[in-house]
Design a protein around this motif. Sequence first.
Motif, PDB file in Angstrom:
ATOM      1  N   ARG A 239       0.838  -1.210   0.000  1.00  0.00           N
ATOM      2  CA  ARG A 239       0.000   0.000   0.000  1.00  0.00           C
ATOM      3  C   ARG A 239       0.871   1.257   0.000  1.00  0.00           C
ATOM      4  N   TYR A 240       1.965   1.224   0.734  1.00  0.00           N
ATOM      5  CA  TYR A 240       2.889   2.356   0.774  1.00  0.00           C
ATOM      6  C   TYR A 240       3.499   2.602  -0.603  1.00  0.00           C
ATOM      7  N   ILE A 241       3.962   1.531  -1.235  1.00  0.00           N
ATOM      8  CA  ILE A 241       4.560   1.654  -2.565  1.00  0.00           C
ATOM      9  C   ILE A 241       3.528   2.150  -3.573  1.00  0.00           C
ATOM     10  N   ARG A 242       2.312   1.611  -3.490  1.00  0.00           N
ATOM     11  CA  ARG A 242       1.237   2.038  -4.400  1.00  0.00           C
ATOM     12  C   ARG A 242       0.972   3.535  -4.241  1.00  0.00           C
ATOM     13  N   SER A 243       0.905   3.992  -2.996  1.00  0.00           N
ATOM     14  CA  SER A 243       0.672   5.420  -2.744  1.00  0.00           C
ATOM     15  C   SER A 243       1.805   6.268  -3.298  1.00  0.00           C
ATOM     16  N   ALA A 244       3.032   5.812  -3.104  1.00  0.00           N
ATOM     17  CA  ALA A 244       4.180   6.560  -3.613  1.00  0.00           C
ATOM     18  C   ALA A 244       4.122   6.671  -5.132  1.00  0.00           C
ATOM     19  N   ARG A 245       3.755   5.581  -5.808  1.00  0.00           N
ATOM     20  CA  ARG A 245       3.657   5.616  -7.274  1.00  0.00           C
ATOM     21  C   ARG A 245       2.535   6.551  -7.727  1.00  0.00           C
ATOM     22  N   ARG A 246       1.393   6.469  -7.031  1.00  0.00           N
ATOM     23  CA  ARG A 246       0.261   7.308  -7.415  1.00  0.00           C
ATOM     24  C   ARG A 246       0.543   8.788  -7.190  1.00  0.00           C
ATOM     25  N   LEU A 247       1.280   9.102  -6.116  1.00  0.00           N
ATOM     26  CA  LEU A 247       1.502  10.491  -5.751  1.00  0.00           C
ATOM     27  C   LEU A 247       2.794  11.078  -6.313  1.00  0.00           C
ATOM     28  N   ALA A 248       3.526  10.303  -7.096  1.00  0.00           N
ATOM     29  CA  ALA A 248       4.755  10.808  -7.699  1.00  0.00           C
ATOM     30  C   ALA A 248       4.426  12.021  -8.572  1.00  0.00           C
ATOM     31  N   PHE A 249       5.303  13.004  -8.534  1.00  0.00           N
ATOM     32  CA  PHE A 249       5.063  14.242  -9.279  1.00  0.00           C
ATOM     33  C   PHE A 249       4.995  13.975 -10.773  1.00  0.00           C
TER      34      PHE A 249
ATOM     35  N   VAL B 218      -8.051  -5.345  -5.207  1.00  0.00           N
ATOM     36  CA  VAL B 218      -7.777  -3.927  -5.383  1.00  0.00           C
ATOM     37  C   VAL B 218      -7.928  -3.583  -6.855  1.00  0.00           C
ATOM     38  N   ALA B 219      -8.760  -2.620  -7.150  1.00  0.00           N
ATOM     39  CA  ALA B 219      -8.952  -2.200  -8.536  1.00  0.00           C
ATOM     40  C   ALA B 219      -8.056  -0.998  -8.821  1.00  0.00           C
ATOM     41  N   VAL B 220      -7.457  -0.996  -9.993  1.00  0.00           N
ATOM     42  CA  VAL B 220      -6.646   0.136 -10.422  1.00  0.00           C
ATOM     43  C   VAL B 220      -7.486   0.933 -11.400  1.00  0.00           C
ATOM     44  N   PRO B 221      -7.776   2.185 -11.058  1.00  0.00           N
ATOM     45  CA  PRO B 221      -8.584   2.994 -11.974  1.00  0.00           C
ATOM     46  C   PRO B 221      -7.822   3.231 -13.276  1.00  0.00           C
ATOM     47  N   SER B 222      -8.509   3.091 -14.377  1.00  0.00           N
ATOM     48  CA  SER B 222      -7.872   3.322 -15.662  1.00  0.00           C
ATOM     49  C   SER B 222      -7.934   4.809 -15.994  1.00  0.00           C
ATOM     50  N   ARG B 223      -6.874   5.286 -16.590  1.00  0.00           N
ATOM     51  CA  ARG B 223      -6.799   6.694 -16.983  1.00  0.00           C
ATOM     52  C   ARG B 223      -6.884   6.788 -18.483  1.00  0.00           C
ATOM     53  N   SER B 224      -7.727   7.653 -18.965  1.00  0.00           N
ATOM     54  CA  SER B 224      -7.848   7.810 -20.423  1.00  0.00           C
ATOM     55  C   SER B 224      -7.236   9.087 -20.877  1.00  0.00           C
TER      56      SER B 224
END
Length: 69
Positions: free
Chosen positions: A22-32, A63-69
Motif C-alpha cells: 500500500r505504501y509503494i502504491r501510494s508513492a507511485r500514485r503520488l509521484a510528481f 484492489v482495482a486500479v482505476p484506468s486513466r484515459s
Amino acid sequence: MSDSLAFEVNSQQRDLLLEGLRYIRSARRLAFREPGAPVDAKREAELQQIAELMGQLDPSARVAVPSRS
C-alpha cells in the motif's frame, strides 16, 4: 518464460507485506507529474502489478486500479 516464487507467511507477515505494498502504491500514485501529461504506461503497469500482488496476498480484498484515459 514465467518465474515463480512460492513461500508461506503467517497472517502478521501477510499484513506487513500488504502494508508495504500500500505504501509503494501510494508513492507511485503520488509521484510528481506535469498536469496534463500523457498517461505513463510504465507507471500504470507498476500500479497494476501492485494490485495483482495485493490480490494474491488477500483475495477477499481485490484492489482495482482505476484506468486513466
